[in-house]
Design an enzyme around this catalytic site. Structure first.
Site, PDB file in Angstrom:
ATOM      1  N   CYS A  55       0.841  -1.209   0.000  1.00 36.00           N
ATOM      2  CA  CYS A  55       0.000   0.000   0.000  1.00 36.00           C
ATOM      3  C   CYS A  55       0.878   1.262   0.000  1.00 36.00           C
ATOM      4  O   CYS A  55       1.574   1.511  -0.971  1.00 36.00           O
ATOM      5  CB  CYS A  55      -0.985  -0.032   1.165  1.00 36.00           C
ATOM      6  SG  CYS A  55      -2.335   1.178   0.974  1.00 36.00           S
ATOM      7  N   HIS A  99      -3.854  -4.525   0.121  1.00 38.08           N
ATOM      8  CA  HIS A  99      -3.389  -5.093   1.377  1.00 38.08           C
ATOM      9  C   HIS A  99      -3.535  -6.614   1.338  1.00 38.08           C
ATOM     10  O   HIS A  99      -4.619  -7.132   1.612  1.00 38.08           O
ATOM     11  CB  HIS A  99      -4.214  -4.545   2.545  1.00 38.08           C
ATOM     12  CG  HIS A  99      -3.925  -3.132   2.902  1.00 38.08           C
ATOM     13  ND1 HIS A  99      -2.920  -2.781   3.778  1.00 38.08           N
ATOM     14  CD2 HIS A  99      -4.500  -1.977   2.495  1.00 38.08           C
ATOM     15  CE1 HIS A  99      -2.894  -1.458   3.901  1.00 38.08           C
ATOM     16  NE2 HIS A  99      -3.839  -0.951   3.132  1.00 38.08           N
ATOM     17  N   GLU A 112      -2.504  -8.694   3.457  1.00 39.59           N
ATOM     18  CA  GLU A 112      -2.755  -9.165   4.823  1.00 39.59           C
ATOM     19  C   GLU A 112      -4.210  -9.007   5.237  1.00 39.59           C
ATOM     20  O   GLU A 112      -4.638  -9.557   6.260  1.00 39.59           O
ATOM     21  CB  GLU A 112      -1.828  -8.436   5.807  1.00 39.59           C
ATOM     22  CG  GLU A 112      -2.222  -7.023   6.171  1.00 39.59           C
ATOM     23  CD  GLU A 112      -1.896  -5.958   5.133  1.00 39.59           C
ATOM     24  OE1 GLU A 112      -2.048  -4.775   5.443  1.00 39.59           O
ATOM     25  OE2 GLU A 112      -1.476  -6.324   4.014  1.00 39.59           O
TER      26      GLU A 112
END
Length: 212
Positions: free
Chosen positions: A82, A192, A194
């Protein structure tokens, strides 16, 4: 097992990245210590917040020099996420307000520009799930079907990548949005991973097993 260094420059939220690395069976260490980063097998640069503030903190802590040495000179596998991806560009117009743009690390021939979708119904920030179209293969996408390349985005600015060879994938949000770039031992995602459930975990795991 070698540690995975998650770079802490003071304003990034690293908990979800740490959890993803741990879930993949690796040992995450949140740090800005040069020795710890030197000993790590892989390095991750997360990012949440404003470009200018992030670069100020990175330079104040000497993290730019650490990363230059470990990633660019010693070719350690490196993932930027990001805002972390945006910091690899030459400049960003975020919060420049008519002044010269902020300078980034300059690892990619790219600049960070405000999103300007051609559909007025599309809101800024670009927030939520979006599909990524693969421009070329890359080890972080190994064994991932094209139909599974859906990831979670939250951003108002995006990279304009001037070297077509660096582009790995893009998303459509009323414009082409650079979603993944890579060169040599460096890979970066605007989304993202994650926070992208199974697809994101698969990408993180591929990165952590990658030895370019």
């Amino acid at each position: 097992m070698s540690d995975v260094a998650i770079v802490d420059y003071g304003i990034n939220n690293v908990r979800s990245v740490r959890n993803a690395v741990d879930y993949c069976g690796f040992n995450p260490v949140v740090t800005h210590d040069a020795a710890v980063i030197a000993d790590a097998s892989h390095v991750i640069l997360p990012g949440v917040g404003a470009f200018g503030d992030a670069m100020s903190n990175i330079r104040a802590r000497g993290i730019d020099e650490i990363l230059e040495r470990q990633v660019r000179e010693k070719a350690k596998p490196f993932l930027a996420i990001c805002l972390g991806m945006q910091l690899l560009a030459k400049t960003s117009e975020e919060h420049a307000d008519g002044n010269p743009p902020f300078e980034g690390l300059g690892w990619f021939d790219a600049d960070i520009l405000r999103l300007r979708p051609n559909d007025p119904a599309l809101k800024i920030p670009h927030m939520g799930w979006n599909s990524v179209t693969k421009e070329r293969d890359h080890p972080v996408l190994a064994n991932m079907r094209d139909g599974n390349l859906a990831f979670y985005f939250v951003h108002s600015f995006a990279m304009r990548c001037d070297n077509a060879g660096d582009l790995v994938g893009w998303a459509d949000y009323g414009q082409h949005v650079t979603a993944i770039v890579a060169r040599d031992n460096i890979v970066a995602t605007q989304f993202h991973p994650e926070k992208s459930q199974d697809s994101g975990i698969e990408l993180v795991g591929n990165f952590l097993r990658w030895n370019p």
